[in-house]
Design an enzyme around this catalytic site. Structure first.
Site, mmCIF file in Angstrom:
data_model
loop_
_atom_site.group_PDB
_atom_site.id
_atom_site.type_symbol
_atom_site.label_atom_id
_atom_site.label_comp_id
_atom_site.label_asym_id
_atom_site.label_seq_id
_atom_site.Cartn_x
_atom_site.Cartn_y
_atom_site.Cartn_z
ATOM 1 N N GLY A 170 -10.028 -1.182 11.159
ATOM 2 C CA GLY A 170 -11.069 -0.457 11.669
ATOM 3 C C GLY A 170 -12.166 0.054 10.950
ATOM 4 O O GLY A 170 -13.518 -0.044 11.156
ATOM 5 N N GLY A 171 -11.676 0.356 9.722
ATOM 6 C CA GLY A 171 -12.709 0.997 8.824
ATOM 7 C C GLY A 171 -11.985 0.985 7.441
ATOM 8 O O GLY A 171 -10.716 1.028 7.339
ATOM 9 N N MET A 172 -12.624 0.886 6.343
ATOM 10 C CA MET A 172 -12.343 1.125 4.930
ATOM 11 C C MET A 172 -13.218 2.070 4.092
ATOM 12 O O MET A 172 -14.169 1.872 4.200
ATOM 13 C CB MET A 172 -12.318 -0.339 4.177
ATOM 14 N N GLU A 173 -12.511 3.066 3.875
ATOM 15 C CA GLU A 173 -13.118 4.110 3.314
ATOM 16 C C GLU A 173 -13.615 4.163 2.018
ATOM 17 O O GLU A 173 -13.635 5.103 1.227
ATOM 18 C CB GLU A 173 -12.058 5.470 3.401
ATOM 19 N N ASN A 174 -14.251 3.230 1.710
ATOM 20 C CA ASN A 174 -14.903 3.067 0.508
ATOM 21 C C ASN A 174 -15.684 4.022 0.195
ATOM 22 O O ASN A 174 -16.836 4.388 1.013
ATOM 23 C CB ASN A 174 -15.487 1.761 0.344
ATOM 24 N N HIS A 190 -12.216 9.600 10.966
ATOM 25 C CA HIS A 190 -11.053 9.234 10.278
ATOM 26 C C HIS A 190 -11.622 9.150 9.008
ATOM 27 O O HIS A 190 -11.064 9.259 8.068
ATOM 28 C CB HIS A 190 -10.204 8.360 10.906
ATOM 29 N N GLU A 191 -12.430 8.101 8.659
ATOM 30 C CA GLU A 191 -13.018 7.643 7.477
ATOM 31 C C GLU A 191 -13.860 8.663 6.682
ATOM 32 O O GLU A 191 -13.579 8.764 5.550
ATOM 33 C CB GLU A 191 -13.741 6.367 7.753
ATOM 34 N N HIS A 205 -11.182 10.863 4.881
ATOM 35 C CA HIS A 205 -10.874 10.414 3.555
ATOM 36 C C HIS A 205 -11.510 10.751 2.470
ATOM 37 O O HIS A 205 -11.110 10.660 1.114
ATOM 38 C CB HIS A 205 -10.755 8.696 3.645
ATOM 39 N N GLU A 250 -2.784 9.062 4.244
ATOM 40 C CA GLU A 250 -2.890 8.804 5.756
ATOM 41 C C GLU A 250 -2.383 9.949 6.537
ATOM 42 O O GLU A 250 -3.079 10.295 7.687
ATOM 43 C CB GLU A 250 -2.337 7.518 6.169
ATOM 44 N N ASP A 277 1.316 -4.258 0.975
ATOM 45 C CA ASP A 277 0.904 -4.596 2.263
ATOM 46 C C ASP A 277 1.794 -4.665 3.393
ATOM 47 O O ASP A 277 1.342 -4.349 4.445
ATOM 48 C CB ASP A 277 -0.225 -5.714 2.184
ATOM 49 N N TYR A 336 0.648 7.265 9.067
ATOM 50 C CA TYR A 336 -0.180 7.854 9.800
ATOM 51 C C TYR A 336 0.446 8.903 10.627
ATOM 52 O O TYR A 336 -0.026 10.020 10.637
ATOM 53 C CB TYR A 336 -0.888 6.908 10.663
#
Length: 628
Positions: A274-278, A301-302, A305, A324, A382, A390
């Site tokens: 959905g998203g990657m919080e880079n 959410h991101e 983070h 999470e 993974d 979560y």
């Protein structure tokens, strides 16, 4: 703290005990090749400090897909690099160990710089997309995904979340392409070369690169959206002005936003998350472009983070709930401030339903349903990914807030927690000890060992959370949805009562909650799904991915074959793991025709899926999985 945790990280082979990593510099050239392949060529330079006397070798996490050409010691003062012997050793299915011999044993405190000349290509952290896998369908695209252990196929390094360092990069890309990275500053030089610097220490899984035909548009004082040209207008329209509001509320609750900019890159449709919080640039699924701002809160959410995960990080993947669980709590605090508690509780109820679904699938006492997961050597972190960190993590943080009993005091604790551990990697013991020290009166009461709610039980016993936060403010939105679902589940439909309920003003999560109830009651009596579909085109013809997911699940659970094409269309339109896997599970546990649909859809869409998602789908369908 971090060195001890690194020594306990079974998912890393690196020398994080004997050495402290101070900085990473990548100098890479990107070359695209035919059919979605490509190569990165260049060097990774690691600047290190020897932490104890006698270290005679340096071990880096790497991957069999990396072709290492040479390793060298860079003497201070710019003298010629000194070649070092190196060898690659097997480590686990998801990576290898690169052992570099040093010329002589080092003394504690000694500084050194080691450069590795290498080439990267087909590794699992490198996604080379053919033009047909992009939205624009004109040029190829590259993105890296480091979470949780995949960046070892991007560059050799210290790939454990226990270690943090600054980084910089010089990335040369072909003409007509743009590079972006998770960095605090970036500039473009001649020869289509981009220079990046990350001035804050981060764990390696947050170092991210994307290269494609991408453009940007400003959407706030410290935010812009990035996307392929055909999506940039939609992205700007959807996000203009909203990011700053969320950031400002986050800062009010959790303290300063330390990363400078907060940009969003809308990825090609095959992006699995959905998203990657880079940090500085969140990578998100284009599924968030619903056209009506109905999914913008996913960004909360991101954004959360930025404090929990990126600033304070779990030291090992076995305690992923520290990233999470705290982030879910922070997300729902921001959401309560912005949208109110009724809406937030409704969203939290859908999260609880996902946790229930997960635990029903695995059995409550499955070892993954603990907050502290034991990741044995050789196990890919993974493969431990699920809803528990979560939603059970959220329940535990909510329980801590409940023990405090005063929201503003708990908010102040969260600010103090972030301030105490910022730029560090910690364990659950660190977090909980700090909680008890911050609230000495609770420590005196022995809240860590209240029967049934012991902190040890929360961490180490699988199963349903011992405490559930009160979601009753959401009932004003849930009750009408529950009642309507009840009406649709009966043999003889009360059409008058159904028509009396107006759902036109229901927001996304109210509709999602309604569909979750319908799914639980499915299969519905004969003909009801067809009538429901006709009555609510807002649902059955929705473009909103959360609604499409549930509608596909309902279609499959009721074996409603006339709408099977919608299932295939949805799976062709995106490759997000959270949507793709539940639908394949539903197809595979359905009728013969549903299983045939699964095989047919997978053979059509496999090339556009991320390699991890391909492998998970293969497992569901009982097909052979090739090791990365």
């Amino acid at each position: 703290m971090a060195a001890a945790a690194a020594a306990r990280d079974a998912a890393s082979a690196c020398s994080a005990g004997p050495f402290e990593l101070r900085h990473v510099h990548l100098a890479l050239r990107v070359a695209f090749a035919a059919a979605g392949a490509g190569r990165l060529r260049g060097t990774a330079r690691l600047e290190l400090r020897c932490a104890r006397d006698g270290a005679a070798a340096l071990v880096l996490d790497a991957h069999p897909s990396l072709a290492v050409r040479r390793a060298a010691l860079l003497p201070p003062g710019g003298a010629d690099p000194r070649p070092l012997p190196f060898e690659s050793r097997p480590f686990a299915s998801y990576g290898s160990a690169l052992r570099i011999a040093l010329p002589e044993p080092l003394r504690g405190g000694q500084l050194l710089a080691v450069e590795v000349d290498y080439e990267a290509g087909e590794g699992p952290g490198m996604s080379w997309l053919d033009s047909f896998q992009t939205a624009q369908k004109e040029k190829p695209f590259l993105y890296t995904s480091g979470f949780p252990v995949l960046n070892r196929s991007f560059f050799p390094g210290f790939h454990t979340p226990a270690t943090k360092s600054t980084y910089s990069a010089r990335i040369q890309v072909p003409e007509g392409f743009t590079a972006v990275m998770s960095a605090t500053t970036w500039e473009k030089e001649k020869d289509n070369t981009f220079i990046f610097k990350m001035s804050q220490p981060i764990p390696s899984y947050l170092i991210a690169l994307a290269v494609g035909d991408i453009v940007s548009a400003e959407v706030g004082p410290r935010s812009r959206v990035w996307a392929e040209p055909c999506l940039i207008e939609a992205a700007k329209k959807e996000y203009d002005g909203v990011i700053e509001e969320f950031l400002a509320v986050g800062e009010k609750l959790f303290g300063p936003y330390v990363w400078g900019r907060y940009d969003i890159l809308f990825m090609p449709p095959s992006f699995p998350f959905g998203g990657m919080e880079n940090p500085c640039i969140t990578f998100v699924t284009p599924c968030l472009l619903a056209g009506d701002r109905s999914l913008v809160d996913v960004i909360i959410h991101e954004i959360s983070h930025s404090w929990f995960g990126n600033l304070v990080t779990n030291a090992t993947w076995g305690e992923f709930w520290l990233n999470e669980g705290f982030t879910m709590y922070a997300q729902r605090r921001i959401s309560t401030e912005v949208y109110g508690s009724a809406y937030t509780c409704l969203e939290a109820a859908t999260g609880r339903a996902l946790l229930r679904q997960h635990m029903d699938n695995t059995g409550e006492d499955h070892p993954l349903n603990k907050l502290r997961v034991i990741i044995e050597p050789g196990v890919n972190p993974d493969d431990t990914y699920n809803e528990t960190p979560y939603e059970k993590g959220y329940c535990f943080v909510s329980y801590l807030a409940h023990l405090v009993g005063d929201q503003s005091k708990f908010d102040a604790f969260l600010q103090a927690y972030v301030n105490q551990f910022k730029f560090q990697s910690i364990t659950a013991d660190d977090a909980l000890e700090f909680f008890l020290e911050y609230f000495p009166e609770l420590k005196k009461k022995g809240v860590d060992s209240l029967p049934g709610f012991e902190f040890d039980r929360w961490l180490n016993t699988p199963g349903w959370p011992p405490y559930l936060p009160d979601l009753s403010p959401g009932e004003q939105l849930m009750k009408p949805a529950d009642e309507l679902a009840e009406l649709w589940a009966t043999d003889s439909l009360n059409v008058e009562a159904i028509e009396a309920v107006d759902i036109s003003a229901w927001k996304t999560y109210q509709l999602v909650y309604f569909l979750d109830q319908i799914l639980q009651k499915s299969p519905l009596p004969e003909g009801n799904v067809e009538r429901l579909s006709k009555m609510y085109p807002k649902i059955s013809k929705a473009q909103n991915a959360e609604l499409r997911l549930r509608w596909c699940q309902i279609v499959l659970k009721n074996n409603h074959e006339s709408e099977f094409s919608k299932v295939k269309d949805f799976l062709c339109s995106q490759g997000k793991q959270k949507y793709t896997l539940p639908i394949y599970r539903a197809m595979w546990s359905g009728s013969e025709s549903a299983r045939a649909l699964a095989m047919e859809t997978f053979s059509a869409t496999a090339p556009q899926l991320h390699v991890n998602v391909q492998n998970y789908v293969k497992k569901i369908l009982g097909l052979e999985v090739a090791e990365n």
